[in-house]
Design a protein around this motif. Structure first.
Motif, PDB file in Angstrom:
ATOM      1  N   LEU A 188      -0.319  29.311 -54.329  1.00  0.00           N
ATOM      2  CA  LEU A 188       1.126  29.223 -54.527  1.00  0.00           C
ATOM      3  C   LEU A 188       1.521  29.602 -55.953  1.00  0.00           C
ATOM      4  O   LEU A 188       2.573  30.195 -56.165  1.00  0.00           O
ATOM      5  CB  LEU A 188       1.624  27.813 -54.189  1.00  0.00           C
ATOM      6  CG  LEU A 188       1.522  27.405 -52.719  1.00  0.00           C
ATOM      7  CD1 LEU A 188       2.085  26.001 -52.519  1.00  0.00           C
ATOM      8  CD2 LEU A 188       2.254  28.400 -51.813  1.00  0.00           C
ATOM      9  N   ASP A 189       0.671  29.271 -56.916  1.00  0.00           N
ATOM     10  CA  ASP A 189       0.946  29.677 -58.295  1.00  0.00           C
ATOM     11  C   ASP A 189       0.922  31.198 -58.415  1.00  0.00           C
ATOM     12  O   ASP A 189       1.799  31.804 -59.049  1.00  0.00           O
ATOM     13  CB  ASP A 189      -0.087  29.072 -59.251  1.00  0.00           C
ATOM     14  CG  ASP A 189       0.019  27.558 -59.348  1.00  0.00           C
ATOM     15  OD1 ASP A 189       1.139  27.040 -59.197  1.00  0.00           O
ATOM     16  OD2 ASP A 189      -1.013  26.908 -59.571  1.00  0.00           O
ATOM     17  N   ARG A 190      -0.091  31.818 -57.809  1.00  0.00           N
ATOM     18  CA  ARG A 190      -0.195  33.276 -57.867  1.00  0.00           C
ATOM     19  C   ARG A 190       0.947  33.944 -57.105  1.00  0.00           C
ATOM     20  O   ARG A 190       1.486  34.971 -57.537  1.00  0.00           O
ATOM     21  CB  ARG A 190      -1.545  33.739 -57.313  1.00  0.00           C
ATOM     22  CG  ARG A 190      -2.737  33.261 -58.128  1.00  0.00           C
ATOM     23  CD  ARG A 190      -4.009  33.995 -57.741  1.00  0.00           C
ATOM     24  NE  ARG A 190      -4.371  33.800 -56.337  1.00  0.00           N
ATOM     25  CZ  ARG A 190      -5.085  32.766 -55.893  1.00  0.00           C
ATOM     26  NH1 ARG A 190      -5.499  31.834 -56.741  1.00  0.00           N
ATOM     27  NH2 ARG A 190      -5.393  32.659 -54.626  1.00  0.00           N
ATOM     28  N   LEU A 191       1.322  33.335 -55.970  1.00  0.00           N
ATOM     29  CA  LEU A 191       2.415  33.896 -55.177  1.00  0.00           C
ATOM     30  C   LEU A 191       3.739  33.792 -55.936  1.00  0.00           C
ATOM     31  O   LEU A 191       4.538  34.735 -55.927  1.00  0.00           O
ATOM     32  CB  LEU A 191       2.518  33.161 -53.836  1.00  0.00           C
ATOM     33  CG  LEU A 191       3.617  33.650 -52.883  1.00  0.00           C
ATOM     34  CD1 LEU A 191       3.441  35.128 -52.553  1.00  0.00           C
ATOM     35  CD2 LEU A 191       3.608  32.826 -51.592  1.00  0.00           C
ATOM     36  N   ALA A 192       3.959  32.671 -56.613  1.00  0.00           N
ATOM     37  CA  ALA A 192       5.181  32.511 -57.399  1.00  0.00           C
ATOM     38  C   ALA A 192       5.245  33.544 -58.522  1.00  0.00           C
ATOM     39  O   ALA A 192       6.285  34.178 -58.742  1.00  0.00           O
ATOM     40  CB  ALA A 192       5.252  31.090 -57.976  1.00  0.00           C
ATOM     41  N   THR A 193       4.120  33.758 -59.207  1.00  0.00           N
ATOM     42  CA  THR A 193       4.078  34.735 -60.296  1.00  0.00           C
ATOM     43  C   THR A 193       4.334  36.145 -59.772  1.00  0.00           C
ATOM     44  O   THR A 193       5.104  36.917 -60.370  1.00  0.00           O
ATOM     45  CB  THR A 193       2.710  34.684 -61.003  1.00  0.00           C
ATOM     46  OG1 THR A 193       2.501  33.370 -61.531  1.00  0.00           O
ATOM     47  CG2 THR A 193       2.639  35.701 -62.131  1.00  0.00           C
ATOM     48  N   GLY A 194       3.707  36.483 -58.654  1.00  0.00           N
ATOM     49  CA  GLY A 194       3.905  37.804 -58.064  1.00  0.00           C
ATOM     50  C   GLY A 194       5.331  38.010 -57.568  1.00  0.00           C
ATOM     51  O   GLY A 194       5.896  39.104 -57.709  1.00  0.00           O
ATOM     52  N   THR A 195       5.925  36.969 -57.004  1.00  0.00           N
ATOM     53  CA  THR A 195       7.292  37.058 -56.503  1.00  0.00           C
ATOM     54  C   THR A 195       8.272  37.299 -57.642  1.00  0.00           C
ATOM     55  O   THR A 195       9.168  38.153 -57.556  1.00  0.00           O
ATOM     56  CB  THR A 195       7.680  35.773 -55.748  1.00  0.00           C
ATOM     57  OG1 THR A 195       6.784  35.595 -54.645  1.00  0.00           O
ATOM     58  CG2 THR A 195       9.098  35.847 -55.236  1.00  0.00           C
ATOM     59  N   VAL A 196       8.108  36.547 -58.720  1.00  0.00           N
ATOM     60  CA  VAL A 196       8.991  36.690 -59.875  1.00  0.00           C
ATOM     61  C   VAL A 196       8.857  38.096 -60.469  1.00  0.00           C
ATOM     62  O   VAL A 196       9.849  38.727 -60.846  1.00  0.00           O
ATOM     63  CB  VAL A 196       8.676  35.595 -60.918  1.00  0.00           C
ATOM     64  CG1 VAL A 196       9.369  35.902 -62.241  1.00  0.00           C
ATOM     65  CG2 VAL A 196       9.105  34.226 -60.403  1.00  0.00           C
ATOM     66  N   ALA A 197       7.638  38.583 -60.534  1.00  0.00           N
ATOM     67  CA  ALA A 197       7.411  39.928 -61.058  1.00  0.00           C
ATOM     68  C   ALA A 197       8.066  40.982 -60.154  1.00  0.00           C
ATOM     69  O   ALA A 197       8.689  41.943 -60.631  1.00  0.00           O
ATOM     70  CB  ALA A 197       5.914  40.211 -61.197  1.00  0.00           C
TER      71      ALA A 197
END
Length: 202
Positions: A188-197
């Motif tokens: 979820l941390d990686r998904l949040a970072t990718g989504t924001v990017a």
């Protein structure tokens, strides 16, 4: 001349009084039945039996199982998700993902959502209710999150709201509700970072 005292109006004998506790018991029974047997095999008889009431109590509130299910789904969806306000877009997206993941992984919710989506392909009424209740609620939250990010200078003015909603909820829903694969540690941390990017945040 004497003035007659008006006679207080009385509730007609035998009039039905819809008790809130009975209504809530029926709503809870609907979810239990959906999870146990699915929409197609669900019946008013089964709902009444699980709720501990007679069929008449159900029919006094809803004419059939379709409006009953649509009403219950809409009522639950309007409770909505909490609107995050962590002070950053990344924090807000991560919180939304965490709340959505917990909801989607709940065994009852997972069964009901999959079943209703299958029924939606055959019932325009169910499809429209899911569209109005679920997507509209999530879109409202996404709108607030995006506007706050724009105000903070994290997102450009004119950020596509529908695209933002798809990017935030789509990948998680695909993995949890469709593919039903477990979420690795830190996903979820990686998904949040990718989504924001992907949203083009500065």
């Amino acid at each position: 001349m004497a003035t007659e005292t008006p006679t207080p109006r009385r509730t007609p004998a035998g009039a039905a009084v819809l008790r809130d506790d009975v209504t809530e018991a029926i709503r809870a029974a609907v979810f239990a039945e959906l999870a146990a047997v699915g929409y197609g095999r669900m019946s008013i008889e089964g709902i009444a039996r699980r709720a501990g009431v007679g069929k008449a109590a159900v029919y006094r509130r809803w004419s059939s199982k379709l409006p009953l299910v649509l009403d219950v789904v809409s009522a639950v969806a309007t409770l909505g998700l909490p609107t995050p306000d962590t002070g950053s877009l990344l924090g807000d997206v991560r919180m939304l993902l965490g709340v959505c993941a917990r909801a989607l992984k709940h065994p009852v919710a997972a069964q009901i959502i999959a079943d209703l989506l299958a029924e939606a392909s055959r019932s325009p009424d169910i499809a429209q209710t899911l569209q109005d209740a679920l997507r509209s609620t999530q879109r409202g939250i996404t709108d607030i999150v995006v506007r706050r990010a724009v105000d903070r200078g994290e997102l450009p003015v004119g950020t596509d709201l529908d695209l933002a909603l798809d990017l935030i909820t789509g990948p998680l829903y695909w993995r949890v509700a469709v593919m039903r694969t477990p979420l690795p540690k830190g996903y979820l941390d990686r998904l949040a970072t990718g989504t924001v990017a992907a949203l083009g945040a500065s």
